[in-house]
Design an enzyme around this catalytic site. Structure first.
Site, short mmCIF file in Angstrom:
data_model
loop_
_atom_site.label_atom_id
_atom_site.label_comp_id
_atom_site.label_asym_id
_atom_site.label_seq_id
_atom_site.Cartn_x
_atom_site.Cartn_y
_atom_site.Cartn_z
CG HIS A 241 -3.87 27.23 38.62
ND1 HIS A 241 -5.17 26.81 38.48
CD2 HIS A 241 -3.90 28.57 38.45
CE1 HIS A 241 -5.95 27.86 38.25
NE2 HIS A 241 -5.20 28.94 38.22
CG HIS B 99 -4.68 32.02 41.83
ND1 HIS B 99 -6.03 31.81 41.98
CD2 HIS B 99 -4.41 31.84 40.52
CE1 HIS B 99 -6.55 31.51 40.80
NE2 HIS B 99 -5.59 31.53 39.89
CD GLU B 100 -0.94 31.82 38.36
OE1 GLU B 100 -0.81 30.79 37.67
OE2 GLU B 100 -1.87 32.63 38.20
CD GLU C 207 -8.20 30.48 37.05
OE1 GLU C 207 -7.64 31.11 37.97
OE2 GLU C 207 -7.56 29.88 36.17
ZN LIG Z 1 -5.64 30.98 37.91
#
Ligand SMILES: [Zn+2]
Length: 417
Positions: free
Chosen positions: A283, A279-280, A357
């Site tokens: 980004h 997930h990071e 997100e």
């Molecule tokens: Zn995030």
């Protein structure tokens, strides 16, 4: 002299503060109303006692936030219309020539000092009152004070040279000073982002490289799948301050580091950590961080331009309780007053953040397991006592992350599609 700006500030402050209080009250009411039942989609994974702890923790934090709103409003009024800023301007002009860089630096530092002293009791209560009561605090009073001293010294070392440069440019560069200040600001921020991980962060935490074991191997494979180069995977001793867990990236280009809190690694299984990291990485890969930096550069240009327009007008000072105009006084007034006007943009920035997100979650699911990400998120919600039942309006206004139920529902959708 009260003028139209005075009334505009009072109206904005009243509206922003009452909205903040109203949203806080709604949040507490909503969380309490849902305190006695775990939402159906979490009933298999989160115990009622954990759900109730999250409700109480959320209420306590929100209540403290409401006290903070009142203190901030009072502080702003005392500084501006109450005349404290004018008083400081006069007091410092006994030591330094009025309007000089030394005078301006002393004025702004004394304002920051007063604001920090006002914020200190609440910060101490947050750590040793609320965080301790809910079992999250690991900080000793000694560490709290050591942090405070270090933060102050680092803040002075980084802030004072910038402040002097800004005041100098404001005095020397004529009508377009704001453009020069902006250029310095953007350059300074970029350098800071690059130096921060190597120079500043080690002052507060220990970083141990993770080179062996299942986690290191999984992360290496994940990075390869995502085509991501980093300067290593590090474990940070976050547990010396708090039991809240986290994962993040620092630095830019080849100096990028991946940092995992020890609290995260001790609670999550390696496949779960991998999913959180994916997930990071999302980004990064989707350029969220670069976009964020560009956006804040654009916003700061707009803000500095606006200050450039106001700084020459006498009504700007007199309407806000200052009788002797100077670049430093303009800077101080502007930084105090602006948040009250920008508050109403908060739902937009929160919405933008929540959208990113979801995008990072979609990226994570395409490079790691969505089941593991859901499992990790549920554990994190539970460990951090984050509420599963936020007030929808409060959440729409403030939350940078989507509410748990919506986020997990979206992950389930991604899996089945
Ligand atoms: Zn995030």
């Amino acid at each position: 002299m009260p003028n139209a700006l005075t009334w505009l500030l009072l109206a904005a402050l009243a509206l922003a503060s009452s909205t903040r209080l109203w949203l806080g009250a709604r949040q507490i009411r909503h969380v309490r109303a849902h305190r006695d039942a775990v939402p159906a989609s979490f009933s298999g994974s989160i115990a009622l006692s954990a759900h109730q702890k999250a409700a109480d923790y959320t209420s306590a934090k929100t209540r403290l936030g409401m006290v903070d709103v009142l203190i901030n409003a009072a502080t702003l009024l005392v500084f501006t219309l109450g005349g404290l800023l004018q008083w400081l301007v006069e007091a410092w002009s006994r030591a330094f020539a009025a309007g000089s860089i030394a005078h301006g630096t002393a004025l702004l530092l004394s304002i920051v000092l007063i604001q920090s002293l006002i914020a200190l009791p609440l910060a101490a209560y947050r750590t040793f009152g609320i965080e301790a009561r809910f079992g999250f605090n690991r900080m000793t009073v000694r560490l709290f004070i050591a942090d405070l001293v270090k933060h102050t010294l680092v803040g002075l070392a980084l802030g004072v040279p910038l402040l002097i440069a800004v005041l100098w440019l404001m005095g020397k560069m004529g009508a377009y000073w704001w453009l020069y200040v902006w250029l310095v600001w953007v350059g300074y921020s970029a350098v800071l982002v690059m130096l921060y991980p190597a120079l500043i962060m080690p002052l507060f935490n220990k970083f141990t490289p993770i080179t062996e074991g299942e986690l290191a191997a999984r992360v290496a494979r994940l990075l390869e799948r995502c085509g991501f180069k980093s300067n290593g995977l590090f474990l940070m001793d976050g547990s010396k301050r708090s039991s809240h867990g986290n994962a993040f990236f620092t630095g830019f280009g080849a100096a990028k580091r991946i940092v995992l809190f020890d609290t995260l690694v001790s609670r999550l299984q390696p496949p779960e950590v991998e999913a959180v990291l994916a997930h990071e990485l999302g980004h990064y890969r989707l350029h969220h961080i670069a976009k964020q930096m560009v956006l804040s550069a654009v916003i700061s240009l707009a803000v500095l331009w606006l200050l450039g327009q106001l700084i020459e007008r006498d009504w700007f000072y007199s309407g806000l309780g200052v009788r002797t105009p100077s670049p430093a006084a303009a800077l101080a007034l502007f930084m105090m007053v602006l948040p009250e006007f920008l508050f109403f943009l908060q739902p937009l920035t929160s919405r933008y953040s929540r959208r990113r997100e979801y995008e990072a979650d979609a990226y994570a699911v395409s490079h790691a397991s969505s089941e593991e990400l859901v499992r990790a998120l549920v554990k994190l919600y539970q460990d951090n006592a984050a509420t599963l039942t936020p007030d929808p309006l409060h959440s729409a206004f403030y939350d940078s992350h989507p509410p748990a139920a919506m986020r997990i529902a979206r992950l389930a959708e991604l899996r089945s599609s």
